[in-house]
Design a protein around this motif. Structure first.
Motif, mmCIF file in Angstrom:
data_model
loop_
_atom_site.group_PDB
_atom_site.id
_atom_site.type_symbol
_atom_site.label_atom_id
_atom_site.label_comp_id
_atom_site.label_asym_id
_atom_site.label_seq_id
_atom_site.Cartn_x
_atom_site.Cartn_y
_atom_site.Cartn_z
ATOM 1 N N THR A 1 0.865 -1.175 0.000
ATOM 2 C CA THR A 1 0.000 0.000 0.000
ATOM 3 C C THR A 1 0.906 1.230 0.000
ATOM 4 O O THR A 1 2.118 1.106 0.184
ATOM 5 C CB THR A 1 -0.873 0.060 1.265
ATOM 6 N N LYS A 2 0.310 2.404 -0.144
ATOM 7 C CA LYS A 2 1.176 3.597 -0.160
ATOM 8 C C LYS A 2 1.893 3.792 1.178
ATOM 9 O O LYS A 2 2.957 4.390 1.221
ATOM 10 C CB LYS A 2 0.402 4.836 -0.587
ATOM 11 N N ASP A 3 1.340 3.255 2.250
ATOM 12 C CA ASP A 3 2.008 3.378 3.549
ATOM 13 C C ASP A 3 3.297 2.556 3.637
ATOM 14 O O ASP A 3 4.118 2.776 4.525
ATOM 15 C CB ASP A 3 1.075 2.947 4.681
ATOM 16 N N ASP A 4 3.429 1.585 2.757
ATOM 17 C CA ASP A 4 4.647 0.763 2.760
ATOM 18 C C ASP A 4 5.765 1.391 1.931
ATOM 19 O O ASP A 4 6.878 0.875 1.916
ATOM 20 C CB ASP A 4 4.349 -0.622 2.155
ATOM 21 N N VAL A 5 5.428 2.446 1.175
ATOM 22 C CA VAL A 5 6.370 2.941 0.171
ATOM 23 C C VAL A 5 6.992 4.266 0.615
ATOM 24 O O VAL A 5 6.288 5.236 0.893
ATOM 25 C CB VAL A 5 5.667 3.101 -1.193
ATOM 26 N N LEU A 6 8.320 4.279 0.660
ATOM 27 C CA LEU A 6 9.071 5.428 1.151
ATOM 28 C C LEU A 6 8.753 6.702 0.359
ATOM 29 O O LEU A 6 8.504 7.755 0.929
ATOM 30 C CB LEU A 6 10.563 5.091 1.006
ATOM 31 N N ASN A 7 8.766 6.604 -0.963
ATOM 32 C CA ASN A 7 8.565 7.819 -1.759
ATOM 33 C C ASN A 7 7.098 8.135 -2.037
ATOM 34 O O ASN A 7 6.785 8.870 -2.959
ATOM 35 C CB ASN A 7 9.405 7.812 -3.043
ATOM 36 N N CYS A 8 6.204 7.591 -1.210
ATOM 37 C CA CYS A 8 4.827 8.090 -1.187
ATOM 38 C C CYS A 8 4.686 9.102 -0.051
ATOM 39 O O CYS A 8 3.617 9.655 0.172
ATOM 40 C CB CYS A 8 3.831 6.947 -0.988
ATOM 41 N N LEU A 9 5.787 9.317 0.675
ATOM 42 C CA LEU A 9 5.757 10.289 1.772
ATOM 43 C C LEU A 9 6.177 11.657 1.248
ATOM 44 O O LEU A 9 7.078 11.759 0.419
ATOM 45 C CB LEU A 9 6.745 9.878 2.867
ATOM 46 N N PRO A 10 5.535 12.721 1.749
ATOM 47 C CA PRO A 10 6.032 14.061 1.420
ATOM 48 C C PRO A 10 7.389 14.266 2.095
ATOM 49 O O PRO A 10 7.710 13.575 3.069
ATOM 50 C CB PRO A 10 4.982 14.988 2.028
ATOM 51 N N TRP A 11 8.180 15.187 1.571
ATOM 52 C CA TRP A 11 9.535 15.376 2.086
ATOM 53 C C TRP A 11 9.541 15.674 3.582
ATOM 54 O O TRP A 11 10.406 15.198 4.317
ATOM 55 C CB TRP A 11 10.261 16.456 1.285
ATOM 56 N N SER A 12 8.557 16.420 4.057
ATOM 57 C CA SER A 12 8.543 16.769 5.485
ATOM 58 C C SER A 12 8.550 15.502 6.352
ATOM 59 O O SER A 12 9.235 15.454 7.375
ATOM 60 C CB SER A 12 7.315 17.619 5.800
ATOM 61 N N LYS A 13 7.816 14.477 5.946
ATOM 62 C CA LYS A 13 7.791 13.240 6.741
ATOM 63 C C LYS A 13 8.971 12.339 6.411
ATOM 64 O O LYS A 13 9.545 11.699 7.298
ATOM 65 C CB LYS A 13 6.487 12.481 6.451
ATOM 66 N N LEU A 14 9.317 12.295 5.119
ATOM 67 C CA LEU A 14 10.418 11.426 4.692
ATOM 68 C C LEU A 14 11.722 11.842 5.370
ATOM 69 O O LEU A 14 12.486 11.004 5.859
ATOM 70 C CB LEU A 14 10.549 11.494 3.161
ATOM 71 N N SER A 15 11.967 13.148 5.442
ATOM 72 C CA SER A 15 13.244 13.614 5.986
ATOM 73 C C SER A 15 13.398 13.179 7.443
ATOM 74 O O SER A 15 14.500 12.860 7.885
ATOM 75 C CB SER A 15 13.369 15.129 5.845
ATOM 76 N N ALA A 16 12.306 13.119 8.170
ATOM 77 C CA ALA A 16 12.390 12.676 9.567
ATOM 78 C C ALA A 16 12.784 11.198 9.636
ATOM 79 O O ALA A 16 13.589 10.798 10.475
ATOM 80 C CB ALA A 16 11.055 12.902 10.265
ATOM 81 N N LEU A 17 12.225 10.400 8.718
ATOM 82 C CA LEU A 17 12.546 8.967 8.716
ATOM 83 C C LEU A 17 14.003 8.697 8.348
ATOM 84 O O LEU A 17 14.550 7.665 8.706
ATOM 85 C CB LEU A 17 11.681 8.245 7.673
ATOM 86 N N LEU A 18 14.588 9.618 7.583
ATOM 87 C CA LEU A 18 15.943 9.387 7.089
ATOM 88 C C LEU A 18 17.001 9.802 8.101
ATOM 89 O O LEU A 18 18.189 9.653 7.851
ATOM 90 C CB LEU A 18 16.165 10.136 5.763
ATOM 91 N N ARG A 19 16.583 10.327 9.241
ATOM 92 C CA ARG A 19 17.555 10.652 10.284
ATOM 93 C C ARG A 19 17.788 9.420 11.137
ATOM 94 O O ARG A 19 16.865 8.886 11.726
ATOM 95 C CB ARG A 19 17.041 11.817 11.145
ATOM 96 N N ARG A 20 19.030 8.956 11.174
ATOM 97 C CA ARG A 20 19.304 7.754 11.962
ATOM 98 C C ARG A 20 20.080 8.096 13.218
ATOM 99 O O ARG A 20 20.903 8.981 13.209
ATOM 100 C CB ARG A 20 20.139 6.760 11.146
#
Ligand SMILES: [Zn+2]
Ligand SMILES: [Zn+2]
Length: 576
Positions: free
Chosen positions: A557-576
């Motif tokens: 589903t779109k919730d499983d896909v990284l690039n279905c996220l807007p940058w504001s949410k994606l950037s938070a996920l990419l911080r490790r």
């Protein structure tokens, strides 16, 4: 489902002096054999590729190439056919042979001539096998393959190359079948008196490699349709037929199956023609045997059939026999990801490494597609053959993109790189520069020969680096060309979950890596997946549809896909 040995048309390769109508396959075989013998000599590899590509194209044509030549049509108006190739085609049609090919054949050793009967074998590699094993014929090669000798001496990849080269089913990549589907469908509707035609089978389920394309069709006279279809592409031999079913051997090397249906049982025929065996077995546990359903109709549509049995509509890509029947019964089928859900691209190359377009051009094209962001992931310093970016230049590129973003509107360019995972699991740039990137795609491009344990360790060690984000083309496979390196994917998935790393589905039609099966496992473990194109030019963004096919087959589903996220949410996920 598939006949064991359907036909032997192109097994014999292209032979001189054929009489009667030449099929497009026979013409293509001539070009393929020529390409193969050119490759065995010292011919320019680009030229060899041009012949191979032209042959592949010709196999999907609906028009007879022979007719086109006889009508004096200009063949160079077709993409991929230049003057030299057009001249070869004319020569094959008008003389029944090809001088260049005959000359190369005459000069070839008997070993090479034998190998050239199997166009998918790489002659250079096979000759190496011959030498080492002290053999000289395809017969002996087959024996050594079966006895496990090839694998023992040369390894798994060589054995698989030879097995694929020798198999008699001529599988095809899905994206090539898309052109073929369009030309068969048009021919059915305009030349064969077919009122309605819809594809089914593996093709409709979007399986990445297919051996058969099937159509459900409606017409007044099925036998007349069969007769006319034999003229598709010059000549298309009929393999078998009965009252409502016919199978042809297409020039493209795969089978074409036609199944007749009426308006009243259209839905039933499509369901029966689309699902995998495993799916149909589970479905008939709910509906009763599909064969007996016909009398209980009408079933004008698939939806009508599902509804009658209390099932939600099951998307074709899910009809593989996993849990889709249960979920259709309980109303819990996933809402599959679709093109409109994709908000950006996370794997793309520019002229900084081996891409064809500049960063700005790539950004402009991504904006045209309505994307919110595009990550520029040029190759890292060690990958010399792909013009990997030296570390000083990556620093410059980072500053360049900062300035570019200040100037551009409507698209954000993400600072990234496709970083090689080196043999010991370290990353191919120092941490200080990686730290300046928005994220990384980390891939293996070397040392494919490490064993499963070593390769798995290598990837997991790379994931331990906090600058690792997305594993690029996870197994390195090239469909119909080479298997991937060996990897314990369940261990890698578990490690990615613990470390906050992600996977990609690489949309290149010959990669589609992760496979649907592995993507399903990753998503079930809660690891998000990017659907990336690995575009090396602006045109290749369109390949995302093949990545989407894979994702849908995996039930994402779109919730499983990284690039279905807007940058504001994606950037938070990419911080490790
Ligand atoms: Zn790569
Ligand atoms: Zn790449």
């Amino acid at each position: 489902m598939r006949p064991g040995k359907p036909w032997s048309m192109s097994e014999a390769g292209f032979t001189k002096g054929k009489v009667g109508t030449l099929s497009n396959a026979e013409i293509a075989d001539g070009l393929t054999s020529l390409a193969q013998l050119m490759a065995a000599g010292k011919e320019n590899p680009y030229k060899v590729k041009a012949y191979q590509r032209a042959a592949a194209r010709i196999r999907t044509f609906s028009k007879s190439i022979e007719d086109l030549v006889r009508e004096d049509a200009d063949l160079t108006t077709f993409p991929g056919i230049g003057d030299a190739i057009a001249a070869c085609i004319r020569e094959i049609v008008t003389t029944g042979s090809l001088g260049k090919l005959e000359k190369l054949r005459a000069g070839a050793s008997p070993e090479l001539a034998g190998i050239s009967q199997y166009p998918r074998l790489d002659p250079k590699r096979v000759l190496r096998v011959y030498k080492k094993l002290g053999i000289a014929s395809i017969e002996d090669l087959k024996k050594n393959l079966v006895a496990g000798e090839v694998e023992k001496v040369f390894g798994l990849r060589m054995a698989q190359h030879i097995r694929q080269g020798l198999t008699e089913t001529h599988a095809m990549l899905l994206y090539r079948a898309d052109d073929l589907r369009a030309s068969v469908e048009e021919f059915l509707l305009t030349n064969c008196g077919v009122r309605r035609a819809e594809p089914g089978g593996d093709y409709r389920r979007r399986v990445e490699v297919i051996e058969e394309i099937s159509f459900v069709i409606e017409s007044d006279d099925f036998q007349a349709v069969v007769g006319r279809l034999e003229r598709f592409g010059g000549r298309t031999p009929l393999v078998s037929s009965d009252k409502h079913d016919a199978v042809f051997a297409l020039s493209a090397g795969i089978l074409l199956r036609l199944r007749e249906a009426t308006q009243g049982d259209w839905g039933l025929a499509l369901v029966a023609c689309t699902g995998s065996n495993a799916h149909l077995k589970k479905l008939s546990a709910v509906t009763g045997p599909l064969k007996t359903l016909r009398a209980a109709g009408p079933w004008p549509s698939e939806a009508a059939l599902y509804e009658t049995f209390g099932l939600a509509f099951i998307e074709p890509e899910l009809r593989e026999g996993y849990d889709e029947i249960d979920r259709a019964a309980s109303g819990t089928l996933p809402v599959l990801v679709k093109r409109a859900d994709i908000l950006g691209e996370l794997h793309a190359h520019s002229t900084s490494s081996d891409g064809a377009h500049s960063i700005e051009q790539m950004a402009g094209a991504a904006r045209e597609l309505g994307y919110e962001y595009i990550g520029i992931t040029d190759h890292s310093q060690s990958l010399k053959i792909a013009r990997g970016v030296p570390v000083e230049d990556l620093w410059k590129q980072i500053r360049f993109i900062d300035k570019l973003n200040a100037r551009l509107s409507g698209i954000r360019v993400l600072k990234s790189a496709e970083v090689d995972i080196l043999a010991d699991g370290s990353l191919d740039y120092p941490d200080d520069v990686l730290h300046e990137l928005d994220y990384t795609v980390c891939s293996i491009h070397s040392r494919f020969g490490l064993n499963r344990e070593q390769q798995t360790e290598r990837v997991m060690r790379a994931m331990d680096n906090r600058h690792f984000h997305i594993l690029g083309h996870a197994t390195g496979r090239l469909l119909l060309k080479r298997p991937g390196y060996e990897l314990d994917t369940s261990r890698v998935i578990e490690h990615a979950r613990q470390q906050g790393c992600f996977f990609e589905i690489n949309s290149s039609p010959d990669r589609l890596d992760l496979s649907a099966e592995n993507a399903r496992a990753a998503a079930q473990a809660g690891v998000r997946i990017a659907i990336s194109t690995d575009a090396h030019s602006t045109r290749e963004f369109g390949l995302v549809r093949y990545g989407l096919d894979q994702a849908r087959r995996a039930g994402l589903t779109k919730d499983d896909v990284l690039n279905c996220l807007p940058w504001s949410k994606l950037s938070a996920l990419l911080r490790r």
